[in-house]
Design an enzyme around this catalytic site. Sequence first.
Site, short mmCIF file in Angstrom:
data_model
loop_
_atom_site.label_atom_id
_atom_site.label_comp_id
_atom_site.label_asym_id
_atom_site.label_seq_id
_atom_site.Cartn_x
_atom_site.Cartn_y
_atom_site.Cartn_z
N CYS A 1 0.80 -1.23 0.00
CA CYS A 1 0.00 0.00 0.00
C CYS A 1 0.83 1.28 0.00
O CYS A 1 0.74 2.06 -0.95
CB CYS A 1 -0.95 0.00 1.19
SG CYS A 1 -2.22 -1.25 1.02
P1 NAD Z 1 -4.29 -8.98 -3.58
O1 NAD Z 1 -3.42 -8.92 -4.77
O2 NAD Z 1 -3.84 -9.69 -2.35
O3 NAD Z 1 -5.70 -9.61 -3.98
C1 NAD Z 1 -6.40 -9.27 -5.14
C2 NAD Z 1 -7.19 -10.49 -5.62
O4 NAD Z 1 -7.99 -10.10 -6.73
C3 NAD Z 1 -6.32 -11.65 -6.10
O5 NAD Z 1 -6.68 -12.84 -5.40
C4 NAD Z 1 -6.63 -11.76 -7.61
O6 NAD Z 1 -6.58 -13.09 -8.08
C5 NAD Z 1 -8.03 -11.19 -7.63
N1 NAD Z 1 -8.46 -10.67 -8.94
C6 NAD Z 1 -7.76 -9.95 -9.84
N2 NAD Z 1 -8.53 -9.64 -10.89
C7 NAD Z 1 -9.75 -10.17 -10.66
C8 NAD Z 1 -10.98 -10.19 -11.37
N3 NAD Z 1 -11.12 -9.56 -12.54
N4 NAD Z 1 -12.04 -10.83 -10.82
C9 NAD Z 1 -11.92 -11.47 -9.64
N5 NAD Z 1 -10.79 -11.49 -8.92
C10 NAD Z 1 -9.72 -10.85 -9.42
O7 NAD Z 1 -4.64 -7.46 -3.24
P2 NAD Z 1 -4.96 -6.82 -1.79
O8 NAD Z 1 -3.71 -6.63 -1.02
O9 NAD Z 1 -6.09 -7.55 -1.17
O10 NAD Z 1 -5.44 -5.36 -2.24
C11 NAD Z 1 -6.65 -5.15 -2.92
C12 NAD Z 1 -6.95 -3.66 -2.95
O11 NAD Z 1 -7.15 -3.19 -1.61
C13 NAD Z 1 -5.83 -2.80 -3.54
O12 NAD Z 1 -6.41 -1.71 -4.21
C14 NAD Z 1 -5.10 -2.31 -2.30
O13 NAD Z 1 -4.44 -1.10 -2.52
C15 NAD Z 1 -6.24 -2.13 -1.33
N6 NAD Z 1 -5.86 -2.24 0.08
C16 NAD Z 1 -4.97 -3.19 0.47
C17 NAD Z 1 -4.64 -3.30 1.83
C18 NAD Z 1 -3.65 -4.32 2.29
O14 NAD Z 1 -3.17 -4.20 3.42
N7 NAD Z 1 -3.29 -5.32 1.49
C19 NAD Z 1 -5.22 -2.44 2.78
C20 NAD Z 1 -6.15 -1.50 2.34
C21 NAD Z 1 -6.46 -1.42 0.99
#
Ligand code: NAD
Length: 427
Positions: A264
Amino acid sequence: MKVCVIGAGYVGATTAACLAELGHNVCCIDIDEEKVDKINAGSPPIHEDCLKELLQKHVGKRLRATTDYDTIADSDVCFICVGTPSGPNGEIDLSLIKAASKSVGITLKNSENYHVIAVKSTVVPETTQNVIIPIIEEHSQKKAGADFGIVMNPEFLREGNAIHDFMHPDRVVIGELDERSGEIVAQLYKDLNAPMIRIDLKTAEMIKYASNAFLATKISFSNEIGNMCKMLGIDVYDVMRAVGLDQRISPHFLQAGVGFGGSCFPKDVKALIHKAEMLGYQPKVLKSVMDVNEEQPERMICLLERRAGNISGKKIAVLGLAFKNDTDDIRESRAIPAIRMLLEKGGNVSTYDPLANENMRAIFPDVEYCHSAKDALKDADACLVMTEWEEFKKLGDEFNVMKNKIVIDGRKVITPRKDIDYEGLCW
Ligand code: NAD
């Protein structure tokens, strides 16, 4: 309520499990079949404290996973939780969220029900209005605010504490296109005892960026003070302990060290810088935040060279690969530039992390991955401590197996002892 969660990563899997815990019927949708199978087997697709317990409690009852988007047609709300990584120039890469929005639109086309789409992925201000809504409208042939609802509901959880943070948020922010959309999503969270901020879409988007940019700024500020303290023979932790007692400042995120990583802070600060530049504004503070952060791993390598001399041919143990403790996530981990520099300088690297060895193997396949800190330290000429794992705080006699007991600590987790050649990064 019936809820779909698109993306079963750190945010999606947590959101799905916690919404099930709050009593909702949840279906997780991911394009990654392995993650879907894991969830359906009650096994977490990512490492997160308490996630396994929640999955085992709710899978087969209120929680399931699928690769099939059609399930959205039967839901009230669908959360978009796919990744929004950095593009080559630091800009936000919207390709995954565009693809997910298209799939949602196609599904909504044949649905009679009223749905609310909640964007939980972090997206720069104006993205929901100018990118996501037009894609869903185009593919659903429906009108946002009339035929379907939309909100931007940023997530503030910390990896490693994600379940706790979701269930006990400091605030819930709901950016809403219209009151009806916002009200439905607010109902989902009604049992959480947290202030709720109902606001417009782009303000909600900016709240998320401003929060992360501010926390990153606190870290780089502490690192800058820490770098000066090091030159002056002052322990920056003594300084910041007193600084943090000022209620206007707070003690959090003042721990100087090798800098911030993770999925992030780096990408969000870079995306905000890029957005500012697109607006014709030069964000000087944010750029400095990134500059200070980039330099911290180099400072560790400089300290190492000053102590151990030429690194070429030497065995350097790197303790900690995850970007922080209590996670297996290595995205933007400060261990990555450190290991890269060590390899470029001809060092032989042995590493250990309680959870992240396998994830790091994908980036550095030829580095030695060990099952314990002691194994990584065996015959090492020096050691770098990169992650604030609790178990590293207890290290003591393990250093005895090193060839030269040089320890450069990037997180202030090692207790200095007379028989080790200890050096802290900012203290
Ligand atoms: P991640 O990469 O761990 O997970 C994303 C998931 O989405 C993956 O499992 C992927 O296979 C899936 N995906 C991708 N394209 C897809 C589609 N078209 N349909 C269905 N599934 C699909 O990401 P994350 O860390 O969970 O982050 C997700 C969002 O949340 C980002 O925008 C991030 O900035 C935000 N965020 C993350 C955190 C954190 O601590 N990781 C905290 C707050 C916000």
